[in-house]
Design an enzyme around this catalytic site. Structure first.
Site, PDB file in Angstrom:
ATOM      1  N   GLU A 506      -2.444  15.540  12.946  1.00 39.49           N
ATOM      2  CA  GLU A 506      -3.166  15.544  14.217  1.00 39.49           C
ATOM      3  C   GLU A 506      -2.220  14.988  15.274  1.00 39.49           C
ATOM      4  O   GLU A 506      -1.582  15.733  15.982  1.00 39.49           O
ATOM      5  CB  GLU A 506      -4.451  14.727  14.094  1.00 39.49           C
ATOM      6  CG  GLU A 506      -5.378  14.962  15.267  1.00 39.49           C
ATOM      7  CD  GLU A 506      -6.851  14.952  14.871  1.00 39.49           C
ATOM      8  OE1 GLU A 506      -7.653  15.224  15.744  1.00 39.49           O
ATOM      9  OE2 GLU A 506      -7.201  14.660  13.718  1.00 39.49           O
ATOM     10  N   GLU A 799      -9.845   3.827  12.184  1.00 44.37           N
ATOM     11  CA  GLU A 799     -10.555   4.850  12.957  1.00 44.37           C
ATOM     12  C   GLU A 799     -12.066   4.633  12.888  1.00 44.37           C
ATOM     13  O   GLU A 799     -12.773   4.792  13.875  1.00 44.37           O
ATOM     14  CB  GLU A 799     -10.220   6.234  12.386  1.00 44.37           C
ATOM     15  CG  GLU A 799     -10.954   7.373  13.057  1.00 44.37           C
ATOM     16  CD  GLU A 799     -10.476   8.737  12.579  1.00 44.37           C
ATOM     17  OE1 GLU A 799      -9.843   8.810  11.517  1.00 44.37           O
ATOM     18  OE2 GLU A 799     -10.724   9.718  13.292  1.00 44.37           O
TER      19      GLU A 799
HETATM   20  C1  BGC Z   1      -9.426  12.212  16.667  1.00 43.75           C
HETATM   21  C2  BGC Z   1     -10.169  11.337  17.601  1.00 43.75           C
HETATM   22  C3  BGC Z   1     -10.552  12.225  18.739  1.00 43.75           C
HETATM   23  C4  BGC Z   1     -11.549  13.150  18.144  1.00 43.75           C
HETATM   24  C5  BGC Z   1     -12.403  13.925  19.024  1.00 43.75           C
HETATM   25  C6  BGC Z   1     -10.362  13.226  16.149  1.00 43.75           C
HETATM   26  O1  BGC Z   1      -9.843  14.054  15.226  1.00 43.75           O
HETATM   27  O2  BGC Z   1      -8.794  11.517  15.681  1.00 43.75           O
HETATM   28  O3  BGC Z   1      -9.642  10.131  17.846  1.00 43.75           O
HETATM   29  O4  BGC Z   1     -10.914  11.621  19.887  1.00 43.75           O
HETATM   30  O5  BGC Z   1     -10.991  13.930  17.152  1.00 43.75           O
HETATM   31  O6  BGC Z   1     -13.611  13.571  18.622  1.00 43.75           O
END
Ligand code: BGC
Length: 947
Positions: A506, A799
């Site tokens: 990501e 997270e």
């Molecule tokens: C990320 C988050 C991001 C989100 C959107 C995720 O995959 O890790 O931090 O803001 O997607 O909801």
């Protein structure tokens, strides 16, 4: 004595008196930390650069009444009357940051010297500062004579899942005719580059030139390479990688998208220009062009997410030195110059900020697991000795499974594997990957023929080299660890763009995460230049609709025009905080039209209602956007949250309009906020002022994030945001505070907020007089809380509140993949730590006026904190002592503070041994809410409160 003598003596006396009368006495005030465009001695391409400094003086209540800046083309000319580019003369001004250059026009490639002196409150001049420099780089695309070159090896990429071609090695021999006075290298790439002159890497940076929307812009670096060069034959060389330009980015592979890599191009390309000034004044230019040579080398695979494979047996010994025979090398391809802007990198480079030693090695059937003792983003340095062909494989993970296995499920499709094939050097071999990074605490090493030891691996912590600004320490070790974790998480995610996480597939510049955390980021490190760069990225990728994207830069991983409330407002919120923290009006001016476009977008989306009723965002993916992402229990309606954000942005727009002289727009946005406020309160609250919603509008919740849990307006997130974003009258606000506390009590004294609710939660409690409840949550160690992860051994911010629990491990199917252990969003509690617990609050842009209003709590015992603002260092320390309470405050020179001393009455406060009400530099203003308030100028103040 004759009359003539007497007359002479009187005359002499008069002259002496006259002279001393005319002579100003000098001040002890001195300017330090001279910076241009946020950096010390930088290379810039800004024609009207801004100067900043801070002032030091022990005198209380000291401030600047005037300043004089000199700018000259040489250090010798840096004297009043001689400075050939700018002698500002004495400028009556109290401003010491963002002072705009107004001298002669600055020339490309030239170096300038500058210094400043300031007059103090008595109009006495301080001494001149030490000189500093700035240098102009290349100022426009026309200044580049170099050509874009590359070497296409795409067809050599193999592998079923990952297509990873080798790294191009490029070189060129050049002749320098004569003594070298100075030399500058300007260099960039579409892809990533390392540049090497005569066998030595130029600079200490990693992952240059960083990530931008390469369809529009690429940043370049400038290096002083005078010491790299010699008269005669020299070699210029470079290794390229695919990076964000041509490599794998984000989760496209995981999502099975038609395009998974190469979002901007396929073949990495280099652009480099070496400008040499000889001792005789002549100049030499050496540039990338079709005469360069190229080859494949030992770096067989190289990718940001997937890692690198290096076969040391294939090393091209001496390839980057002048004497190398490259006759068998291929010719490079020269590419047409893309129509994009080439600018100096506005931010700080990525560097190896720390070297970390492993703390433990565990032998397992699948290899040796090294525990680095700290979760971080970066690479390793490998030291091995063995036979040629031994293949050492390194895998990275943030956590271990309970049985000791490396946990890699949360990397998803990021291969995150480096492989080193030994050449068999009897002296041993040292290697580090060049163009990748991993988020990890554990490294699994396999395939090594010998027994590794703690010397085998060293961790290199990679992050943008931002100066530390914040310090915070308390009497509670859990809180101290939390603060360290927040800092480590910031380091791990500030690699050219503010990313959500550094480990899985990501690593995107998610705008929601950034807008939540931006203020906290400014408190920990000086991120002015970092956000100056990223706000450009954000605006480069603003959709035509006016919405800001979900992440910036924006490769098309998600659908075009994609946005989400709570994320899309980053273009306003981040810009506002950079303006506010660093008194940066220029960034506001620069992006004002874009910000207005966004506000128009929201206005249109609200159908002229100035609020968003339920299900207003059914057309986006997911429905309603991401909402209060990762909250617990029933969901807060995303439309209610969107409305809060709309109003929040309107307030910021009003303030930014006012500060840049657009009073009609300021009035407009104040009006918008009033309408939004009215709209949301009349639509979403019941007769008791409780938030409510028409739940049926969401049907069974499908298509919404966690919609199956149902929706209610009466949530911690709703009140926290409404209070934080100024939606209430004072009475309403107190009532909302009560509702908030009630909801926390009903929830067993625990929080239930997600990304959008957690940041305002503690500030909202403090603001409504519930500091004690804020501390209850802050000190909580059971799930869900900040303390829970710390007590479970976290060294970074997780997270999820339940990224790991003893009962459920990593959450099994539910969140094994979507489970980063280094996500800064919940670290936004830092804003409350500095702003409330320590009580350091900004009152006017650039911390020119501040409020020190700590909220002490016996449970912490003491708190020491400091913040190096653009106006100088602020200190706020408090401590419970036997008989009462003590407080230390430092207010920087040229800053005024309202200091709030928590106490029963003003009579029992001493400052420096005398009653504070009579202390020098303090003006007692009265009592408010149990605090004695003092107006203070600069200085150190020690308060003792006898209880
Ligand atoms: C990320 C988050 C991001 C989100 C959107 C995720 O995959 O890790 O931090 O803001 O997607 O909801």
């Amino acid at each position: 004595m004759c009359t003539k003598n007497i007359t002479g003596m009187i005359l002499a006396l008069l002259i002496i008196l006259g002279i001393s009368f005319c002579m100003e006495s000098t001040s002890t005030m001195v300017a330090r930390q001279l910076r241009v465009e946020y950096k010390e001695n930088p290379v810039i391409d800004e024609l009207a650069p801004r100067f900043s400094w801070i002032l030091e003086d022990e005198v209380r209540g000291q401030y600047q009444t005037a300043c004089q800046i000199l700018v000259a083309s040489s250090a010798d000319l840096l004297e009043p009357g001689e400075a050939d580019f700018w002698d500002s003369g004495k400028m009556k001004s109290g401003i010491m940051s963002q002072v705009i250059y107004q001298g002669e026009s600055l020339q490309k490639n030239e170096k300038y010297y500058w210094k400043v002196r300031c007059w103090d409150k008595n109009n006495n001049p301080g001494t001149w500062s030490n000189p500093a420099t700035f240098e102009m780089g290349l100022l426009s695309n026309a200044d580049w004579q170099a050509k874009w070159i590359g070497y296409d090896m795409i067809h050599l990429g193999k592998g079923k899942i990952y297509h990873l071609p080798p790294a191009p090695y490029l070189r060129k021999k050049i002749e320098l005719q004569g003594d070298i006075e100075s030399a500058r290298l300007y260099v960039t790439a579409l892809g990533l580059f390392e540049f090497i002159i005569n066998g030595e890497k130029v600079g200490e940076d990693y992952l240059n030139p960083g990530w931008t929307n390469y369809h529009k812009r690429v940043n370049y670096q400038a290096y002083d390479v005078t010491n790299h060069l010699m008269e005669g034959t020299n070699s210029l060389a470079s290794i390229l990688s695919y990076g964000w330009y041509a490599g794998y980015v984000g989760y496209a592979l995981l999502a099975g998208l038609p395009q998974v890599k190469g979002f901007y191009g396929d073949v990495p390309k280099l652009l480099a220009q070496l400008e040499v000034v000889y001792a005789n004044g002549e100049k030499g230019y050496f540039v990338t062009d079709g005469s360069w040579k190229a080859s494949k080398g030992p770096l067989l695979e190289t990718d940001l997410l997937e890692g690198e494979t290096y076969d040391a047996r294939k090393e091209l010994t001496g390839w980057d030195n002048p004497g190398y025979d490259d006759s068998k090398w291929a010719a490079v391809t020269e590419y047409a110059a893309p129509d994009i802007e080439i600018q100096i990198h506005p931010g700080m480079p990525i560097r190896a900020l720390e070297r970390i030693r492993p703390v433990k090695i565990t032998k397992r059937p699948e290899g040796y697991i090294f525990n680095m003792g700290q979760n971080f983003a970066g690479i390793i340095e490998l030291k091995v000795k063995g036979k040629a062909g031994e293949k050492v494989v390194l895998k990275y993970g943030e956590m271990l499974h309970p049985d000791g296995r490396l946990m890699t499920e949360n990397l998803r499709m990021a291969r995150a594997t480096d492989t080193y094939i030994l050449k068999g050097d009897p002296e041993g071999e040292t290697w580090q990957p060049r163009f990748t990074f991993h988020g990890f605490q554990y490294v699994q090493l396999s395939g090594y023929g010998s027994e590794p030891d703690l010397e085998t691996l060293t961790g290199l912590v990679l992050s943008c080299d931002h100066p530390v600004t914040g310090f915070l320490e308390t009497g509670n070790s859990m809180i101290n660890q939390l603060f360290r974790n927040i800092n480590w998480t910031q380091l791990a995610n500030f690699l050219d763009v503010p990313t959500d996480c550094p480990q899985r597939d990501e690593r995107l510049g998610w705008t929601g995460d950034a807008q939540i955390y931006v203020k906290s980021a400014t408190l920990n490190r000086d991120v002015a230049s970092f956000f100056t760069k990223w706000i450009v990225d954000l605006n480069d990728d603003q959709w035509e609709t006016g919405a800001y994207p979900n992440f910036a830069p924006t490769p098309y991983i998600r659908p075009k025009y994609d946005f989400s409330p709570g994320w899309t407002e980053a273009g306003i919120i981040c810009t506002y905080h950079i303006y506010k923290s660093y008194a940066d009006k220029r960034i506001v001016e620069k992006f004002w039209p874009n910000m207005e476009k966004f506000m128009d977008f929201y206005e249109k989306r609200s159908d002229g209602n100035y609020f968003f009723k339920e299900a207003s965002f059914e057309d986006i993916i997911p429905k309603g956007g991401f909402g209060d992402w990762l909250s617990i229990g029933k969901k807060t309606p995303p439309d209610l949250i969107a409305t809060f954000y709309y109003g929040f942005c309107a307030q910021m727009m009003a303030e930014m309009a006012e500060t840049t002289g657009k009073s009609d727009r300021a009035a407009h946005y104040r009006e918008v906020f009033d309408k939004v406020k009215h709209g949301v309160l009349s639509h979403y609250t019941d007769s008791d002022g409780k938030f409510t919603c028409n739940e049926s509008a969401y049907g069974d919740g499908s298509g919404y994030i966690a919609g199956e849990l149902g929706f209610t307006g009466h949530t911690q997130t709703a009140y926290a945001n409404a209070i934080y974003m100024n939606f209430y009258s004072p009475e309403e606000e107190m009532k909302a505070g009560e509702y908030l506390v009630e909801l926390i009590r009903q929830n067993d004294g625990k929080l239930s907020t997600g990304f959008l609710g957690a940041k305002p939660l503690l500030p909202a409690l403090s603001r409504t007089g519930h500091s004690d409840v804020a501390y209850d949550l802050f000190l909580q160690t059971e799930y869900p809380s900040w303390g829970f992860e710390v007590m479970n051994g976290a060294t970074t911010v997780w997270e999820r509140w339940n990224s790991y629990t003893h009962e459920e491990g990593f959450g099994g199917e539910r969140n094994a993949g979507m489970n980063s252990f280094s996500h800064y969003a919940f670290g936004a509690v830092c804003e409350w730590m500095f702003g409330n617990a320590a009580g350091i609050k900004i009152a006017s842009p650039g911390f020119n006026t501040i409020t020190i209003r700590p909220e002490p709590d016996q449970r912490l015992g003491f708190l020491n904190s400091s913040y190096k603002s653009i106006s100088g260092e602020i200190v706020s320390n408090w401590k419970y002592v036997d008989n009462g309470f003590s407080m230390e405050v430092k207010v920087p020179v040229n800053v005024t503070a309202s200091i709030y001393v928590p106490v029963g009455s003003a009579d029992n406060i001493m400052e420096g041994g005398i009653p504070a009400t009579r202390a020098e530099g303090l003006k007692y203003l009265g009592m408010d809410d149990g605090y004695a308030i003092f107006d203070a100028g600069s200085g150190h103040y020690s308060f003792v409160v006898d209880k």
